[in-house]
Design a protein around this motif. Structure first.
Motif, PDB file in Angstrom:
ATOM      1  N   GLN A  28       0.846  -1.192   0.000  1.00 58.16           N
ATOM      2  CA  GLN A  28       0.000   0.000   0.000  1.00 58.16           C
ATOM      3  C   GLN A  28       0.878   1.237   0.000  1.00 58.16           C
ATOM      4  OE1 GLN A  28      -2.627   0.589   3.396  1.00 58.16           O
ATOM      5  NE2 GLN A  28      -4.239   1.299   2.023  1.00 58.16           N
ATOM      6  N   ARG A  29       0.631   2.139  -0.948  1.00 54.75           N
ATOM      7  CA  ARG A  29       1.468   3.341  -1.024  1.00 54.75           C
ATOM      8  C   ARG A  29       1.250   4.211   0.203  1.00 54.75           C
ATOM      9  NH1 ARG A  29       4.170   4.294  -5.565  1.00 54.75           N
ATOM     10  NH2 ARG A  29       4.081   6.541  -5.274  1.00 54.75           N
ATOM     11  N   PRO A  30       2.368   4.610   0.862  1.00 52.20           N
ATOM     12  CA  PRO A  30       2.251   5.323   2.132  1.00 52.20           C
ATOM     13  C   PRO A  30       1.713   6.741   1.989  1.00 52.20           C
ATOM     14  CG  PRO A  30       4.564   4.756   1.631  1.00 52.20           C
ATOM     15  CD  PRO A  30       3.744   4.336   0.469  1.00 52.20           C
ATOM     16  N   GLU A  31       1.180   7.255   3.124  1.00 50.47           N
ATOM     17  CA  GLU A  31       0.745   8.652   3.193  1.00 50.47           C
ATOM     18  C   GLU A  31       1.879   9.571   2.767  1.00 50.47           C
ATOM     19  OE1 GLU A  31      -2.255   9.829   3.679  1.00 50.47           O
ATOM     20  OE2 GLU A  31      -2.869   7.729   3.835  1.00 50.47           O
ATOM     21  N   GLY A  32       1.537  10.646   2.084  1.00 43.49           N
ATOM     22  CA  GLY A  32       2.550  11.622   1.703  1.00 43.49           C
ATOM     23  C   GLY A  32       3.145  11.361   0.331  1.00 43.49           C
ATOM     24  N   LYS A  33       2.971  10.134  -0.203  1.00 40.90           N
ATOM     25  CA  LYS A  33       3.451   9.840  -1.551  1.00 40.90           C
ATOM     26  C   LYS A  33       2.296   9.997  -2.532  1.00 40.90           C
ATOM     27  CE  LYS A  33       7.242   6.783  -2.183  1.00 40.90           C
ATOM     28  NZ  LYS A  33       7.632   5.441  -2.614  1.00 40.90           N
ATOM     29  N   ALA A  34       2.643  10.142  -3.812  1.00 43.51           N
ATOM     30  CA  ALA A  34       1.614  10.149  -4.848  1.00 43.51           C
ATOM     31  C   ALA A  34       0.799   8.860  -4.742  1.00 43.51           C
ATOM     32  CB  ALA A  34       2.269  10.250  -6.221  1.00 43.51           C
ATOM     33  N   LEU A  35      -0.496   8.957  -5.009  1.00 46.49           N
ATOM     34  CA  LEU A  35      -1.379   7.780  -5.040  1.00 46.49           C
ATOM     35  C   LEU A  35      -1.431   7.057  -3.689  1.00 46.49           C
ATOM     36  CD1 LEU A  35      -0.013   6.465  -8.476  1.00 46.49           C
ATOM     37  CD2 LEU A  35      -2.180   7.681  -8.153  1.00 46.49           C
ATOM     38  N   ALA A  36      -1.287   7.815  -2.599  1.00 48.23           N
ATOM     39  CA  ALA A  36      -1.285   7.232  -1.251  1.00 48.23           C
ATOM     40  C   ALA A  36      -2.540   6.407  -1.019  1.00 48.23           C
ATOM     41  CB  ALA A  36      -1.184   8.349  -0.213  1.00 48.23           C
ATOM     42  N   GLY A  37      -2.374   5.273  -0.358  1.00 50.70           N
ATOM     43  CA  GLY A  37      -3.502   4.418  -0.004  1.00 50.70           C
ATOM     44  C   GLY A  37      -3.815   3.355  -1.037  1.00 50.70           C
ATOM     45  N   ARG A 119      -8.561  -8.058  -7.535  1.00 48.79           N
ATOM     46  CA  ARG A 119      -9.407  -6.932  -7.961  1.00 48.79           C
ATOM     47  C   ARG A 119     -10.118  -6.252  -6.801  1.00 48.79           C
ATOM     48  NH1 ARG A 119      -9.190  -7.055 -13.434  1.00 48.79           N
ATOM     49  NH2 ARG A 119      -9.168  -9.112 -14.428  1.00 48.79           N
ATOM     50  N   ASP A 120     -10.042  -6.826  -5.598  1.00 49.16           N
ATOM     51  CA  ASP A 120     -10.690  -6.205  -4.433  1.00 49.16           C
ATOM     52  C   ASP A 120      -9.871  -5.036  -3.881  1.00 49.16           C
ATOM     53  OD1 ASP A 120     -12.485  -8.222  -4.739  1.00 49.16           O
ATOM     54  OD2 ASP A 120     -11.955  -9.302  -2.904  1.00 49.16           O
ATOM     55  N   TYR A 121      -8.635  -4.868  -4.372  1.00 42.60           N
ATOM     56  CA  TYR A 121      -7.739  -3.849  -3.820  1.00 42.60           C
ATOM     57  C   TYR A 121      -7.612  -2.690  -4.800  1.00 42.60           C
ATOM     58  CZ  TYR A 121      -6.688  -7.332  -0.359  1.00 42.60           C
ATOM     59  OH  TYR A 121      -6.819  -8.236   0.653  1.00 42.60           O
ATOM     60  N   PRO A 122      -7.999  -1.474  -4.384  1.00 42.94           N
ATOM     61  CA  PRO A 122      -7.869  -0.321  -5.284  1.00 42.94           C
ATOM     62  C   PRO A 122      -6.399  -0.086  -5.642  1.00 42.94           C
ATOM     63  CG  PRO A 122      -8.615   0.384  -3.085  1.00 42.94           C
ATOM     64  CD  PRO A 122      -8.607  -1.111  -3.080  1.00 42.94           C
ATOM     65  N   MET A 123      -6.140  -0.004  -6.950  1.00 46.74           N
ATOM     66  CA  MET A 123      -4.766   0.096  -7.451  1.00 46.74           C
ATOM     67  C   MET A 123      -4.554   1.365  -8.254  1.00 46.74           C
ATOM     68  SD  MET A 123      -3.714  -3.594  -8.936  1.00 46.74           S
ATOM     69  CE  MET A 123      -3.083  -4.830  -7.833  1.00 46.74           C
ATOM     70  N   PRO A 124      -3.281   1.783  -8.402  1.00 48.34           N
ATOM     71  CA  PRO A 124      -2.989   2.868  -9.354  1.00 48.34           C
ATOM     72  C   PRO A 124      -3.436   2.430 -10.755  1.00 48.34           C
ATOM     73  CG  PRO A 124      -1.052   2.385  -8.016  1.00 48.34           C
ATOM     74  CD  PRO A 124      -2.050   1.290  -7.750  1.00 48.34           C
ATOM     75  N   PRO A 125      -3.836   3.376 -11.590  1.00 50.52           N
ATOM     76  CA  PRO A 125      -4.359   3.006 -12.915  1.00 50.52           C
ATOM     77  C   PRO A 125      -3.366   2.208 -13.756  1.00 50.52           C
ATOM     78  CG  PRO A 125      -4.019   5.389 -12.741  1.00 50.52           C
ATOM     79  CD  PRO A 125      -3.869   4.830 -11.364  1.00 50.52           C
ATOM     80  N   ALA A 126      -2.071   2.400 -13.538  1.00 49.53           N
ATOM     81  CA  ALA A 126      -1.078   1.649 -14.322  1.00 49.53           C
ATOM     82  C   ALA A 126      -1.093   0.165 -13.958  1.00 49.53           C
ATOM     83  CB  ALA A 126       0.315   2.235 -14.098  1.00 49.53           C
TER      84      ALA A 126
END
Ligand code: 9L3
Ligand code: MG
Length: 138
Positions: A28-37, A119-126
């Motif tokens: 999971q992308r950390p808080e403070g980074k682009a696309l966090a969460g 597919r249950d996990y929201p991902m970056p569009p890439a």
């Protein structure tokens, strides 16, 4: 798209790390980074002069504390996504052989996920279009 629309190209590498039960590691992308969460396949930017494989081995060491080798990285497909300000090109490798137990070294949450649940996990569009390729393989 005309020539003058060409965006800056960002080369990033990502890995589907697969465990003995066939589960895939998401970070999971950390808080403070682009696309966090959002949940992504671990990886990061390729530094100038670095091969994609060397970059991925370095990123897996830095972010997860695991060691692997070029021979253990199987290229699967590419993500290509146009963000507003850059074009992201991202090869996805599959890795089933590595040493160590992945640990969050970057304050990111980690989760081993069954392929059918990816597919249950929201991902970056890439990352999202990569799931179909993984499901074909796993
Ligand atoms: N990115 C997208 N999906 C991934 C990875 C590893 C990276 N699986 C995107 C997010 C950022 C850019 O690539 O826009 C650079 O990644 P980072 O260096 O911020 O992790
Ligand atoms: Mg990263």
């Amino acid at each position: 798209m005309s020539h003058s629309d060409a965006k800056k190209l960002l080369l990033v590498v990502a890995c589907a790390l697969v465990d003995a039960d066939g589960r895939v590691l998401l970070a999971q992308r950390p808080e403070g980074k682009a696309l966090a969460g959002l949940w992504e396949f671990p990886g990061g930017k390729v530094e100038p002069g670095e091969t994609p494989e060397a970059a991925l081995i370095r990123e897996l060491r830095e972010e997860l504390g695991i060691e692997t080798q070029v021979a253990c990285l199987a290229p699967l497909t590419f993500a290509s996504h146009a963000y507003d300000d850059f074009h992201l090109l991202m090869p996805l490798y599959v890795c089933r052989r590595y040493s160590g137990i992945p640990q969050p070294r970057d304050a990111q949450a980690l989760k081993w996920v069954r392929p059918a649940k990816l597919r249950d996990y929201p991902m970056p569009p890439a990352d999202e279009p990569l799931i179909a390729h993984l499901l074909d393989l796993l």
